[in-house]
Design a protein around this motif. Structure first.
Motif, PDB file in Angstrom:
ATOM      1  N   VAL A 115      77.921   7.616 -65.017  1.00 28.91           N
ATOM      2  CA  VAL A 115      78.598   7.085 -66.198  1.00 28.91           C
ATOM      3  C   VAL A 115      80.005   7.653 -66.316  1.00 28.91           C
ATOM      4  O   VAL A 115      80.321   8.729 -65.792  1.00 28.91           O
ATOM      5  CB  VAL A 115      77.820   7.409 -67.491  1.00 28.91           C
ATOM      6  CG1 VAL A 115      76.430   6.813 -67.447  1.00 28.91           C
ATOM      7  CG2 VAL A 115      77.750   8.914 -67.734  1.00 28.91           C
ATOM      8  N   THR A 116      80.852   6.903 -67.008  1.00 26.23           N
ATOM      9  CA  THR A 116      82.179   7.356 -67.382  1.00 26.23           C
ATOM     10  C   THR A 116      82.248   7.361 -68.895  1.00 26.23           C
ATOM     11  O   THR A 116      81.955   6.341 -69.533  1.00 26.23           O
ATOM     12  CB  THR A 116      83.267   6.426 -66.820  1.00 26.23           C
ATOM     13  OG1 THR A 116      83.192   6.414 -65.393  1.00 26.23           O
ATOM     14  CG2 THR A 116      84.646   6.900 -67.236  1.00 26.23           C
ATOM     15  N   VAL A 164      79.984 -10.084 -56.383  1.00 28.92           N
ATOM     16  CA  VAL A 164      79.887  -9.593 -57.755  1.00 28.92           C
ATOM     17  C   VAL A 164      80.869  -8.451 -57.977  1.00 28.92           C
ATOM     18  O   VAL A 164      81.567  -8.375 -58.986  1.00 28.92           O
ATOM     19  CB  VAL A 164      78.448  -9.128 -58.073  1.00 28.92           C
ATOM     20  CG1 VAL A 164      78.389  -8.475 -59.445  1.00 28.92           C
ATOM     21  CG2 VAL A 164      77.486 -10.301 -58.000  1.00 28.92           C
ATOM     22  N   VAL A 165      80.927  -7.542 -57.004  1.00 24.08           N
ATOM     23  CA  VAL A 165      81.849  -6.413 -57.107  1.00 24.08           C
ATOM     24  C   VAL A 165      83.293  -6.906 -57.053  1.00 24.08           C
ATOM     25  O   VAL A 165      84.148  -6.473 -57.823  1.00 24.08           O
ATOM     26  CB  VAL A 165      81.595  -5.400 -55.971  1.00 24.08           C
ATOM     27  CG1 VAL A 165      82.557  -4.226 -56.073  1.00 24.08           C
ATOM     28  CG2 VAL A 165      80.163  -4.909 -56.022  1.00 24.08           C
ATOM     29  N   TRP A 166      83.564  -7.835 -56.128  1.00 24.39           N
ATOM     30  CA  TRP A 166      84.923  -8.353 -56.000  1.00 24.39           C
ATOM     31  C   TRP A 166      85.384  -9.011 -57.290  1.00 24.39           C
ATOM     32  O   TRP A 166      86.507  -8.806 -57.744  1.00 24.39           O
ATOM     33  CB  TRP A 166      84.989  -9.370 -54.860  1.00 24.39           C
ATOM     34  CG  TRP A 166      85.555  -8.807 -53.605  1.00 24.39           C
ATOM     35  CD1 TRP A 166      84.930  -8.669 -52.406  1.00 24.39           C
ATOM     36  CD2 TRP A 166      86.868  -8.269 -53.411  1.00 24.39           C
ATOM     37  NE1 TRP A 166      85.759  -8.081 -51.486  1.00 24.39           N
ATOM     38  CE2 TRP A 166      86.949  -7.835 -52.070  1.00 24.39           C
ATOM     39  CE3 TRP A 166      87.971  -8.102 -54.236  1.00 24.39           C
ATOM     40  CZ2 TRP A 166      88.101  -7.259 -51.550  1.00 24.39           C
ATOM     41  CZ3 TRP A 166      89.108  -7.521 -53.711  1.00 24.39           C
ATOM     42  CH2 TRP A 166      89.171  -7.116 -52.385  1.00 24.39           C
ATOM     43  N   LEU A 167      84.529  -9.849 -57.900  1.00 23.97           N
ATOM     44  CA  LEU A 167      84.921 -10.555 -59.122  1.00 23.97           C
ATOM     45  C   LEU A 167      85.263  -9.566 -60.223  1.00 23.97           C
ATOM     46  O   LEU A 167      86.247  -9.715 -60.938  1.00 23.97           O
ATOM     47  CB  LEU A 167      83.794 -11.488 -59.577  1.00 23.97           C
ATOM     48  CG  LEU A 167      83.606 -12.749 -58.722  1.00 23.97           C
ATOM     49  CD1 LEU A 167      82.372 -13.501 -59.180  1.00 23.97           C
ATOM     50  CD2 LEU A 167      84.839 -13.640 -58.813  1.00 23.97           C
ATOM     51  N   TYR A 168      84.432  -8.535 -60.340  1.00 22.94           N
ATOM     52  CA  TYR A 168      84.724  -7.523 -61.365  1.00 22.94           C
ATOM     53  C   TYR A 168      86.031  -6.802 -61.036  1.00 22.94           C
ATOM     54  O   TYR A 168      86.899  -6.632 -61.898  1.00 22.94           O
ATOM     55  CB  TYR A 168      83.596  -6.489 -61.456  1.00 22.94           C
ATOM     56  CG  TYR A 168      83.990  -5.322 -62.311  1.00 22.94           C
ATOM     57  CD1 TYR A 168      83.903  -5.416 -63.691  1.00 22.94           C
ATOM     58  CD2 TYR A 168      84.515  -4.170 -61.748  1.00 22.94           C
ATOM     59  CE1 TYR A 168      84.325  -4.377 -64.490  1.00 22.94           C
ATOM     60  CE2 TYR A 168      84.942  -3.123 -62.538  1.00 22.94           C
ATOM     61  CZ  TYR A 168      84.835  -3.228 -63.910  1.00 22.94           C
ATOM     62  OH  TYR A 168      85.264  -2.207 -64.690  1.00 22.94           O
ATOM     63  N   SER A 228      70.231   3.972 -69.103  1.00 18.45           N
ATOM     64  CA  SER A 228      70.288   2.947 -68.060  1.00 18.45           C
ATOM     65  C   SER A 228      71.422   1.988 -68.366  1.00 18.45           C
ATOM     66  O   SER A 228      71.865   1.864 -69.515  1.00 18.45           O
ATOM     67  CB  SER A 228      68.963   2.177 -67.981  1.00 18.45           C
ATOM     68  OG  SER A 228      68.696   1.532 -69.209  1.00 18.45           O
ATOM     69  N   CYS A 229      71.898   1.298 -67.331  1.00 21.28           N
ATOM     70  CA  CYS A 229      72.951   0.312 -67.499  1.00 21.28           C
ATOM     71  C   CYS A 229      72.372  -0.938 -68.148  1.00 21.28           C
ATOM     72  O   CYS A 229      71.286  -1.394 -67.805  1.00 21.28           O
ATOM     73  CB  CYS A 229      73.569  -0.026 -66.143  1.00 21.28           C
ATOM     74  SG  CYS A 229      74.859  -1.290 -66.224  1.00 21.28           S
ATOM     75  N   SER A 230      73.117  -1.513 -69.088  1.00 25.18           N
ATOM     76  CA  SER A 230      72.641  -2.700 -69.798  1.00 25.18           C
ATOM     77  C   SER A 230      72.909  -3.991 -69.038  1.00 25.18           C
ATOM     78  O   SER A 230      72.530  -5.069 -69.486  1.00 25.18           O
ATOM     79  CB  SER A 230      73.297  -2.770 -71.187  1.00 25.18           C
ATOM     80  OG  SER A 230      74.712  -2.773 -71.068  1.00 25.18           O
ATOM     81  N   ASN A 231      73.549  -3.885 -67.865  1.00 27.51           N
ATOM     82  CA  ASN A 231      73.873  -5.057 -67.060  1.00 27.51           C
ATOM     83  C   ASN A 231      72.812  -5.264 -65.974  1.00 27.51           C
ATOM     84  O   ASN A 231      72.721  -4.468 -65.038  1.00 27.51           O
ATOM     85  CB  ASN A 231      75.255  -4.884 -66.421  1.00 27.51           C
ATOM     86  CG  ASN A 231      75.648  -6.036 -65.521  1.00 27.51           C
ATOM     87  OD1 ASN A 231      75.040  -7.107 -65.568  1.00 27.51           O
ATOM     88  ND2 ASN A 231      76.660  -5.807 -64.705  1.00 27.51           N
ATOM     89  N   THR A 232      72.024  -6.317 -66.098  1.00 25.76           N
ATOM     90  CA  THR A 232      70.962  -6.574 -65.112  1.00 25.76           C
ATOM     91  C   THR A 232      71.513  -6.948 -63.745  1.00 25.76           C
ATOM     92  O   THR A 232      70.820  -6.839 -62.738  1.00 25.76           O
ATOM     93  CB  THR A 232      70.036  -7.705 -65.608  1.00 25.76           C
ATOM     94  OG1 THR A 232      70.831  -8.870 -65.876  1.00 25.76           O
ATOM     95  CG2 THR A 232      69.314  -7.288 -66.885  1.00 25.76           C
ATOM     96  N   ARG A 244      80.991  -1.064 -65.635  1.00 23.09           N
ATOM     97  CA  ARG A 244      81.650  -0.854 -66.919  1.00 23.09           C
ATOM     98  C   ARG A 244      80.853  -1.366 -68.119  1.00 23.09           C
ATOM     99  O   ARG A 244      81.366  -1.401 -69.222  1.00 23.09           O
ATOM    100  CB  ARG A 244      83.048  -1.496 -66.942  1.00 23.09           C
ATOM    101  CG  ARG A 244      83.979  -0.931 -65.901  1.00 23.09           C
ATOM    102  CD  ARG A 244      84.205   0.526 -66.123  1.00 23.09           C
ATOM    103  NE  ARG A 244      85.168   1.058 -65.173  1.00 23.09           N
ATOM    104  CZ  ARG A 244      85.122   2.280 -64.688  1.00 23.09           C
ATOM    105  NH1 ARG A 244      84.167   3.088 -65.032  1.00 23.09           N
ATOM    106  NH2 ARG A 244      86.025   2.707 -63.842  1.00 23.09           N
ATOM    107  N   TYR A 245      79.619  -1.804 -67.918  1.00 22.28           N
ATOM    108  CA  TYR A 245      78.785  -2.165 -69.056  1.00 22.28           C
ATOM    109  C   TYR A 245      78.375  -0.889 -69.789  1.00 22.28           C
ATOM    110  O   TYR A 245      78.279   0.190 -69.195  1.00 22.28           O
ATOM    111  CB  TYR A 245      77.543  -2.930 -68.603  1.00 22.28           C
ATOM    112  CG  TYR A 245      77.741  -4.425 -68.502  1.00 22.28           C
ATOM    113  CD1 TYR A 245      78.740  -4.962 -67.687  1.00 22.28           C
ATOM    114  CD2 TYR A 245      76.932  -5.311 -69.206  1.00 22.28           C
ATOM    115  CE1 TYR A 245      78.919  -6.325 -67.567  1.00 22.28           C
ATOM    116  CE2 TYR A 245      77.101  -6.688 -69.098  1.00 22.28           C
ATOM    117  CZ  TYR A 245      78.102  -7.189 -68.273  1.00 22.28           C
ATOM    118  OH  TYR A 245      78.280  -8.542 -68.176  1.00 22.28           O
TER     119      TYR A 245
END
Length: 461
Positions: free
Chosen positions: A357-358, A266-270, A342-346, A333-334
């Protein structure tokens, strides 16, 4: 060269203990420091020499090793291996580490112990057993820290001098390595040294300096392929360079550099989608009209970059600040849910970690020429800051009239826009456009390039 023997003859790092008799350890070198010398307090006029390294023998276990001795022995031992070599250590001393001292100056390890190699009692040899090497070498690509625990280069820039002196993890791509730029010097006390600065980049920053002082680190980075090599840098020291007015990262005695780390897909794809394919503007030369780049995006399933000389036809700067400046999760980056923080990406890779956060510019702009309009192009982060001429914090403190003045500096003006087009099945147009750089165009340059396009420009009626 010692007899390598069988795997079962070796003591795993996880089982090492001060009571272990005549241990035999096999591991791959994942970090190494340069040789240093100190005056010998027992023998006036003589120096003692030392260096350290870190070995790993499993995904979860690695240990620091140090060696002390005379000039001949220490330099000879240090020159016999490098980072990436598989070694066998015979009869090292297993000592309980001083957690405060060792973790301050050496890589933090999961072991309670450290190894000491001496000329009188120990032996180190390069492993020649293919089976052992095949087991150990993949460990080079496993970060020694949690792969989700890192700062983006944008995070470092955004935090600025508040990070000065901190030791953090970084995930980035090698932008450039220039061995001819190694600077050699001699200190006031006669010691020789060297310095090499490597440039990194990610999806948030196009160029960021990584400074290497140790010969070992310099040798390692010289082998890296720019724009194709990802680095997970554990425990890099962050500093503020007052002369250049910028933040820098420095490789120190605690740092472990993992080349092309092997971690969660998942990290690699992003990371690949948002960073590794991001070209620097210096390498972009192809010029397109809007209709040409739309056509290429339809016919081409690959990411591509280019230049367009177009008018900025939408630039919403004088509306609500929350529509111009947004906070996003540092890991994926969501957008962050402001109410719940909270992050909106489950599926966020940092879901089990505290939210970081950035905050920065997060704009959508339209660009238009005589052939059509490219809508909703992303103009974000430091690219937006460079374009608009102010940081997001400075922009937030401007009056409405001042924001409007910045808007009309660009709105309906011909600009030179560097872009990246990424295919996207989720977008109505089938693609995403990211602005890599944007500035007011030189009229002569516009005339020359648009004339070169000539009859290939087909107006949209």
């Amino acid at each position: 060269m010692a007899n390598n023997g069988q795997v079962q003859d070796f003591v795993p790092i996880s089982d090492l203990h001060p009571n272990t008799t005549h241990p035999r350890v096999a591991g791959v070198i994942i970090g190494k420091t340069d040789v240093k010398s100190f005056p010998d307090r027992k023998k006036i006029g003589l120096d003692r020499f030392t260096f350290g390294f870190t070995i790993k023998d499993s995904p979860d276990y690695f240990i620091n090793v140090s060696s002390w001795g005379n000039d001949r022995y220490i330099n000879g031992l240090s020159n016999s291996f490098s980072v990436g070599d598989c070694v066998i250590i015979e009869n090292p001393l297993v000592a309980t580490k001083d957690s405060e001292k060792d973790d301050r100056f050496c890589p933090s390890t999961p072991s309670f112990y450290r190894l000491m190699v001496s000329e009188a009692h120990s032996q180190l040899s390069i492993c020649a057993d293919i089976e052992i090497m095949n087991r150990l070498l993949p460990l080079l690509h496993l970060p020694v820290k949690d792969y989700r625990d890192f700062y983006s280069l944008g995070d470092i820039m955004a935090n600025g001098q508040s990070l000065d002196g901190n030791v953090i993890n970084i995930l980035a791509v090698v932008r450039s390595v220039r061995p001819e730029n190694i600077k050699y010097f001699t200190t006031a006390d006669g010691r020789k040294g060297q310095r090499l600065e490597v440039k990194l980049f990610d999806d948030s920053v196009t160029s960021f300096p990584l400074v290497c002082w140790d010969r070992e680190a310099i040798q390692l980075v010289q082998t890296l392929i720019p724009r194709e090599t990802v680095l997970f840098i554990s425990d890099a020291r962050i500093g503020y360079d007052g002369f250049r007015n910028c933040m820098t990262a420095t490789v120190n005695s605690k740092t472990i550099i993992t080349v092309n780390p092997d971690f969660d897909p998942v990290v690699w794809l992003y990371f690949i989608d948002h960073t590794i394919l991001l070209s620097s503007v210096e390498s972009i030369s192809d010029v397109y009209t809007v209709s040409q780049l739309k056509l290429k995006a339809q016919e081409n399933s690959e990411v591509f970059c280019g230049i367009t000389y177009s008018f900025i036809s939408r630039l919403d700067l004088d509306g609500s600040i929350t529509k111009v400046i947004k906070s996003r999760c540092s890991k994926c980056r969501y957008q962050v849910n402001e109410e719940s923080q909270s992050c909106s990406n489950t599926a966020c890779p940092g879901v089990d970690h505290p939210l970081t956060v950035t905050t920065g510019f997060d704009l959508l702009v339209d660009v238009t020429d005589h052939t059509g309009t490219l809508q909703s192009c992303s103009l974000n982060g430091t690219v937006a800051e460079k374009t608009l001429g102010c940081s997001h914090n400075e922009f937030a403190n401007l009056t409405e009239d001042e924001r409007t003045a910045i808007k009309w500096k660009f709105l309906l003006e011909r600009c030179k826009v560097y872009f990246k087009i990424t295919p996207s099945s989720k977008s109505r147009s089938g693609m995403r456009c990211s602005v890599l750089e944007c500035s007011l165009a030189d009229p002569g340059e516009v005339k020359q390039n648009m004339s070169a396009l000539g009859s290939s420009c087909s107006p949209v009626l």
